[in-house]
Write a protein that holds these residues in place. Sequence first.
Motif, PDB file in Angstrom:
ATOM      1  N   UNK A  43       0.789  -1.124  -0.046  1.00  0.00           N
ATOM      2  CA  UNK A  43       0.090   0.097  -0.185  1.00  0.00           C
ATOM      3  C   UNK A  43       1.050   1.081   0.078  1.00  0.00           C
ATOM      4  N   UNK A  44       2.191   1.328   0.026  1.00  0.00           N
ATOM      5  CA  UNK A  44       2.875   2.513  -0.102  1.00  0.00           C
ATOM      6  C   UNK A  44       2.983   2.947  -1.392  1.00  0.00           C
ATOM      7  N   UNK A  45       2.419   4.104  -1.578  1.00  0.00           N
ATOM      8  CA  UNK A  45       2.454   4.900  -2.781  1.00  0.00           C
ATOM      9  C   UNK A  45       3.084   6.235  -2.918  1.00  0.00           C
ATOM     10  N   UNK A  46       4.248   6.105  -2.436  1.00  0.00           N
ATOM     11  CA  UNK A  46       5.048   7.203  -2.328  1.00  0.00           C
ATOM     12  C   UNK A  46       6.536   6.918  -2.975  1.00  0.00           C
ATOM     13  N   UNK A  47       7.154   7.616  -3.833  1.00  0.00           N
ATOM     14  CA  UNK A  47       8.190   7.101  -4.307  1.00  0.00           C
ATOM     15  C   UNK A  47       9.493   7.089  -3.659  1.00  0.00           C
ATOM     16  N   UNK A  48       9.647   8.028  -2.870  1.00  0.00           N
ATOM     17  CA  UNK A  48      10.839   7.968  -1.805  1.00  0.00           C
ATOM     18  C   UNK A  48      10.759   6.847  -0.909  1.00  0.00           C
ATOM     19  N   UNK A  49       9.517   6.537  -0.184  1.00  0.00           N
ATOM     20  CA  UNK A  49       9.219   5.514   0.683  1.00  0.00           C
ATOM     21  C   UNK A  49       9.693   4.237  -0.235  1.00  0.00           C
ATOM     22  N   UNK A  50       9.091   4.095  -1.307  1.00  0.00           N
ATOM     23  CA  UNK A  50       9.235   2.720  -2.099  1.00  0.00           C
ATOM     24  C   UNK A  50      10.731   2.821  -2.372  1.00  0.00           C
ATOM     25  N   UNK A  51      11.550   3.748  -2.634  1.00  0.00           N
ATOM     26  CA  UNK A  51      12.964   3.597  -2.909  1.00  0.00           C
ATOM     27  C   UNK A  51      13.807   2.920  -1.553  1.00  0.00           C
ATOM     28  N   UNK A  52      13.234   3.379  -0.510  1.00  0.00           N
ATOM     29  CA  UNK A  52      13.737   3.019   0.578  1.00  0.00           C
ATOM     30  C   UNK A  52      13.755   1.281   0.869  1.00  0.00           C
ATOM     31  N   UNK A  53      12.461   1.042   0.599  1.00  0.00           N
ATOM     32  CA  UNK A  53      11.853  -0.470   0.529  1.00  0.00           C
ATOM     33  C   UNK A  53      12.864  -1.073  -0.399  1.00  0.00           C
ATOM     34  N   UNK A  54      12.764  -0.574  -1.634  1.00  0.00           N
ATOM     35  CA  UNK A  54      13.444  -1.509  -2.813  1.00  0.00           C
ATOM     36  C   UNK A  54      14.959  -1.305  -2.647  1.00  0.00           C
ATOM     37  N   UNK A  55      15.575  -0.385  -2.222  1.00  0.00           N
ATOM     38  CA  UNK A  55      17.097  -0.292  -2.307  1.00  0.00           C
ATOM     39  C   UNK A  55      17.975  -0.285  -1.016  1.00  0.00           C
ATOM     40  N   UNK A  56      17.201  -0.210   0.131  1.00  0.00           N
ATOM     41  CA  UNK A  56      17.915   0.211   1.162  1.00  0.00           C
ATOM     42  C   UNK A  56      17.580  -0.795   2.342  1.00  0.00           C
ATOM     43  N   UNK A  57      16.498  -1.269   2.451  1.00  0.00           N
ATOM     44  CA  UNK A  57      15.980  -2.147   3.698  1.00  0.00           C
ATOM     45  C   UNK A  57      16.474  -3.496   3.278  1.00  0.00           C
ATOM     46  N   UNK A  58      17.262  -3.990   4.541  1.00  0.00           N
ATOM     47  CA  UNK A  58      17.638  -5.237   4.235  1.00  0.00           C
ATOM     48  C   UNK A  58      17.059  -6.272   5.222  1.00  0.00           C
ATOM     49  N   UNK A  59      17.051  -7.696   5.123  1.00  0.00           N
ATOM     50  CA  UNK A  59      16.630  -8.506   5.686  1.00  0.00           C
ATOM     51  C   UNK A  59      17.544  -8.604   7.327  1.00  0.00           C
ATOM     52  N   UNK A  60      16.637  -8.483   8.383  1.00  0.00           N
ATOM     53  CA  UNK A  60      17.129  -8.239   9.332  1.00  0.00           C
ATOM     54  C   UNK A  60      17.060  -6.757  10.040  1.00  0.00           C
ATOM     55  N   UNK A  61      16.877  -5.901   9.339  1.00  0.00           N
ATOM     56  CA  UNK A  61      16.850  -4.583   9.709  1.00  0.00           C
ATOM     57  C   UNK A  61      16.017  -4.479  10.936  1.00  0.00           C
ATOM     58  N   UNK A 105       2.807  -6.173 -13.958  1.00  0.00           N
ATOM     59  CA  UNK A 105       3.458  -7.370 -13.454  1.00  0.00           C
ATOM     60  C   UNK A 105       4.791  -7.514 -14.083  1.00  0.00           C
ATOM     61  N   UNK A 106       4.817  -7.113 -15.302  1.00  0.00           N
ATOM     62  CA  UNK A 106       6.195  -7.225 -15.966  1.00  0.00           C
ATOM     63  C   UNK A 106       7.224  -6.105 -15.371  1.00  0.00           C
ATOM     64  N   UNK A 107       6.527  -5.044 -15.122  1.00  0.00           N
ATOM     65  CA  UNK A 107       7.345  -3.875 -14.736  1.00  0.00           C
ATOM     66  C   UNK A 107       6.619  -3.041 -13.348  1.00  0.00           C
ATOM     67  N   UNK A 108       6.609  -3.644 -12.556  1.00  0.00           N
ATOM     68  CA  UNK A 108       5.981  -3.104 -11.134  1.00  0.00           C
ATOM     69  C   UNK A 108       6.561  -1.895 -10.831  1.00  0.00           C
ATOM     70  N   UNK A 109       5.467  -0.861 -10.533  1.00  0.00           N
ATOM     71  CA  UNK A 109       6.196   0.463 -10.103  1.00  0.00           C
ATOM     72  C   UNK A 109       5.998   0.369  -8.561  1.00  0.00           C
ATOM     73  N   UNK A 110       5.381  -0.366  -7.906  1.00  0.00           N
ATOM     74  CA  UNK A 110       5.211  -0.263  -6.238  1.00  0.00           C
ATOM     75  C   UNK A 110       5.915  -1.535  -5.900  1.00  0.00           C
ATOM     76  N   UNK A 111       6.692  -1.216  -5.003  1.00  0.00           N
ATOM     77  CA  UNK A 111       7.354  -2.575  -4.241  1.00  0.00           C
ATOM     78  C   UNK A 111       7.310  -2.370  -2.650  1.00  0.00           C
ATOM     79  N   UNK A 112       7.469  -3.643  -2.070  1.00  0.00           N
ATOM     80  CA  UNK A 112       7.244  -3.757  -0.542  1.00  0.00           C
ATOM     81  C   UNK A 112       8.101  -4.654  -0.141  1.00  0.00           C
TER      82      UNK A 112
END
Length: 171
Positions: A43-61, A105-112
């Motif tokens: 449900x996150x629909x903000x690009x900056x928030x998405x980028x944190x989830x996509x690029x920076x959050x790591x398992x175990x954080x 599905x082939x090019x998802x905009x939103x990640x979690x």
Amino acid sequence: MKSAPTKPARPAAATPAAWLLKTEPEVYSIDDLRRDRRTGWDGVRNFQARNFMRDAMKVGDPVLLYHSNAEPPGVVGLGRVSGGPRPDPTAFDPRSDGHDPKSRRGAPTWMMVEVEFVEKFPAIVSLEVLRAERRLAGMPLLARGQRLSVQPVSREHLEVVLGLARAARRA
DNA sequence: GCCAACGTTGGC
DNA sequence: GCCAACGTTGGC
């Protein structure tokens, strides 16, 4: 001879020690997470928030769980990144509030990411208490106009918040 | 319910 | 690329 430079696809930004995730308790509360044990943070629909989830959050954080639009608002518990990133399936669902026809599905905009429950604090660490704590000056959550639902939290700030939660346990 | 702050959209 | 209009967030 041509050789590919060995640079990472994305700059290895200084990895914050932890994260803060906002949720409205009437939508999805810390009790819901405790019941589910883990959940896709959809449900996150903000690009900056998405980028944190996509690029920076790591398992175990570690993740601080924050109730917004609550009475009172504040940090209510601790979780941990347990998986991801992966596409947010609610973006593909026409029935979902989070439906976004531009996300395919082939090019998802939103990640979690996936988040697992660790603990619910014995008492909320309210926004008022956070603001009153001088060691938390500079915490992004407390910045004027801050609305991001996914935010980095420094190791120092994490420790202070956990200390406030423990103080509430003794009180 | 109010409204400040911020992000997004779209006309030009 | 500018910027006004609009929508959303979220504390109060």
